[in-house]
Design an enzyme around this catalytic site. Structure first.
Site, PDB file in Angstrom:
ATOM      1  N   ARG A  21       0.818  -1.214   0.000  1.00  0.00           N
ATOM      2  CA  ARG A  21       0.000   0.000   0.000  1.00  0.00           C
ATOM      3  C   ARG A  21       0.857   1.271   0.000  1.00  0.00           C
ATOM      4  O   ARG A  21       0.489   2.269  -0.611  1.00  0.00           O
ATOM      5  CB  ARG A  21      -0.921   0.000   1.214  1.00  0.00           C
ATOM      6  CG  ARG A  21      -1.995  -1.075   1.091  1.00  0.00           C
ATOM      7  CD  ARG A  21      -2.942  -0.957   2.236  1.00  0.00           C
ATOM      8  NE  ARG A  21      -3.944  -2.006   2.220  1.00  0.00           N
ATOM      9  CZ  ARG A  21      -4.948  -2.051   3.075  1.00  0.00           C
ATOM     10  NH1 ARG A  21      -5.071  -1.113   3.991  1.00  0.00           N
ATOM     11  NH2 ARG A  21      -5.829  -3.025   3.013  1.00  0.00           N
ATOM     12  N   ASP A  24     -15.906   8.689   9.005  1.00  0.00           N
ATOM     13  CA  ASP A  24     -14.767   7.783   8.855  1.00  0.00           C
ATOM     14  C   ASP A  24     -13.493   8.610   8.971  1.00  0.00           C
ATOM     15  O   ASP A  24     -13.486   9.813   8.689  1.00  0.00           O
ATOM     16  CB  ASP A  24     -14.803   7.073   7.487  1.00  0.00           C
ATOM     17  CG  ASP A  24     -13.987   5.788   7.488  1.00  0.00           C
ATOM     18  OD1 ASP A  24     -14.582   4.710   7.624  1.00  0.00           O
ATOM     19  OD2 ASP A  24     -12.742   5.872   7.362  1.00  0.00           O
TER      20      ASP A  24
HETATM   21  C1  LIG Z   1     -13.852  -2.547   7.359  1.00  0.00           C
HETATM   22  S1  LIG Z   1     -14.470  -0.914   7.292  1.00  0.00           S
HETATM   23  C2  LIG Z   1     -16.092  -1.154   7.961  1.00  0.00           C
HETATM   24  C3  LIG Z   1     -17.152  -0.387   7.207  1.00  0.00           C
HETATM   25  C4  LIG Z   1     -18.589  -0.620   7.683  1.00  0.00           C
HETATM   26  N1  LIG Z   1     -18.763  -0.189   9.042  1.00  0.00           N
HETATM   27  C5  LIG Z   1     -18.975  -2.068   7.531  1.00  0.00           C
HETATM   28  O1  LIG Z   1     -19.050  -2.806   8.510  1.00  0.00           O
HETATM   29  O2  LIG Z   1     -19.199  -2.488   6.397  1.00  0.00           O
HETATM   30  C6  LIG Z   1     -13.598  -0.127   8.643  1.00  0.00           C
HETATM   31  C7  LIG Z   1     -13.567   1.392   8.545  1.00  0.00           C
HETATM   32  O3  LIG Z   1     -13.125   1.923   9.790  1.00  0.00           O
HETATM   33  C8  LIG Z   1     -12.380   3.084   9.516  1.00  0.00           C
HETATM   34  N2  LIG Z   1     -11.549   3.422  10.682  1.00  0.00           N
HETATM   35  C9  LIG Z   1     -10.448   2.791  11.143  1.00  0.00           C
HETATM   36  N3  LIG Z   1      -9.939   3.422  12.202  1.00  0.00           N
HETATM   37  C10 LIG Z   1     -10.746   4.494  12.434  1.00  0.00           C
HETATM   38  C11 LIG Z   1     -10.746   5.538  13.404  1.00  0.00           C
HETATM   39  N4  LIG Z   1      -9.818   5.632  14.364  1.00  0.00           N
HETATM   40  N5  LIG Z   1     -11.732   6.465  13.337  1.00  0.00           N
HETATM   41  C12 LIG Z   1     -12.681   6.394  12.380  1.00  0.00           C
HETATM   42  N6  LIG Z   1     -12.730   5.435  11.436  1.00  0.00           N
HETATM   43  C13 LIG Z   1     -11.776   4.489  11.467  1.00  0.00           C
HETATM   44  C14 LIG Z   1     -11.597   2.724   8.275  1.00  0.00           C
HETATM   45  O4  LIG Z   1     -11.142   3.858   7.576  1.00  0.00           O
HETATM   46  C15 LIG Z   1     -12.601   1.887   7.492  1.00  0.00           C
HETATM   47  O5  LIG Z   1     -13.259   2.638   6.514  1.00  0.00           O
END
Ligand SMILES: C[S@@+](CC[C@H](N)C(=O)[O-])C[C@H]1O[C@@H](n2cnc3c(N)ncnc32)[C@H](O)[C@@H]1O
Length: 287
Positions: A48, A159
């Site tokens: 990445r 996010d």
């Molecule tokens: C796997 S996705 C899940 C998306 C959705 N909630 C679902 O279950 O389909 C995880 C998301 O969490 C976000 N994320 C990770 N760490 C974070 C943080 N400290 N604050 C806000 N978002 C975060 C990532 O950018 C990512 O888009």
């Protein structure tokens, strides 16, 4: 001499990537996001971030790490963070949560409104990725809440990844991604895009009630009111246990007294059981 970071692809790496580089990156991403990258993520991190090296015309990870350490690196931190988040999501993922919203939460709020309560609904998609979760919830609200257009109904989608927030706000998706949207909702809420048979757009009524914002779940939450429903699914799995516990306790505080929290299928509230009561299948209300 620096040891190369391990991993299967090590021998094929174009840019030198040492254990020290990996350790610095792991520390920085953890500090900024809470995401814990285990040793087996070295190939993923390399893959990445080489895209960032190429975009910046850098020749080595040593230069990239030096940039991140310098004051000039502040501008790179957003792209660095965006590169290391995992954004997998889909419409109506873990669909039993949307069934529960339709069959349990919305009827309860509608009954309360019918008894003279306010017509107010707040949902938070916390860690919304590209927005599919928030738009799925919006489709359920607008189709299942009686007289939805007379409600003050809003969905906040946040996010840490600014590119995901921008994607969600645009509301434009590859056409095949909406296959999991129930056909009646697809007909009502998913629009074709003139001249783009490969793309679809979320209809205006959905985009009107969903607001996208960049927000770090580890930082300050500027929202004033409380939420009837929080989706925080497949986000905390990337955090360590103390960070998960703090997050879940904060979510309890931001929920209304009868608010509901949905978490991901492989997650638990193990460290925050005293503040939540389980209703089966990763559905919780405040204890
Ligand atoms: C796997 S996705 C899940 C998306 C959705 N909630 C679902 O279950 O389909 C995880 C998301 O969490 C976000 N994320 C990770 N760490 C974070 C943080 N400290 N604050 C806000 N978002 C975060 C990532 O950018 C990512 O888009």
């Amino acid at each position: 001499m620096s040891l190369p970071a391990g991993g299967q692809a090590e021998r094929h790496r174009q840019f030198g990537f040492t254990a020290e580089h990996f350790a610095f990156i792991v520390g920085l991403v953890r500090e900024r996001t809470g995401i814990v990258l285990a040793d087996n993520k070295q190939d993923m991190v390399y893959g990445r971030l080489t895209r960032r090296l190429r975009a910046l015309s850098l020749d080595s990870f040593a230069d990239y790490v030096a940039l991140l350490r310098s004051s000039a690196g502040a501008a790179e931190l957003t792209a660095f963070t965006n590169a290391l988040t995992t954004n997998l999501t889909s419409f109506f993922r873990e669909s039993h949560h949307f069934d529960h919203l339709r069959d349990a939460v919305l009827p309860r709020l509608a009954a309360r409104a019918a008894a003279g309560g306010e017509r107010r609904l707040r949902i938070w998609s916390a860690g919304c990725s590209s927005g599919e979760e928030a738009y799925s919830a919006a489709m359920v609200v607008l189709s299942a809440l009686p007289e939805a257009d007379r409600w003050d109904a809003r969905i906040l989608a946040t996010d840490i990844d600014s590119s995901m927030v921008a994607h969600g706000r645009e509301g434009l998706y590859d056409a095949e991604r909406v296959a999991r949207v129930p056909a009646d909702l697809r007909r009502r809420f998913v629009e074709t895009v003139p001249g783009r048979s490969d793309k679809v757009r979320m209809a205006a009524p959905l985009r009107r009630i969903v607001a996208f914002k960049r927000l770090n779940l580890l930082g300050r939450w500027p929202m004033a009111g409380r939420f009837d429903v929080v989706f925080c699914r497949n986000v905390a799995i990337y955090f360590d246990k103390p960070t998960q516990a703090t997050l879940h306790r904060r979510l309890a505080e931001i929920l209304t007294d009868d608010g509901v929290l949905y978490i991901g299928h492989s997650e638990t509230l193990a460290a925050a059981t005293e503040v939540f009561r389980g209703h089966g299948r990763t559905i919780y209300s405040k204890a």
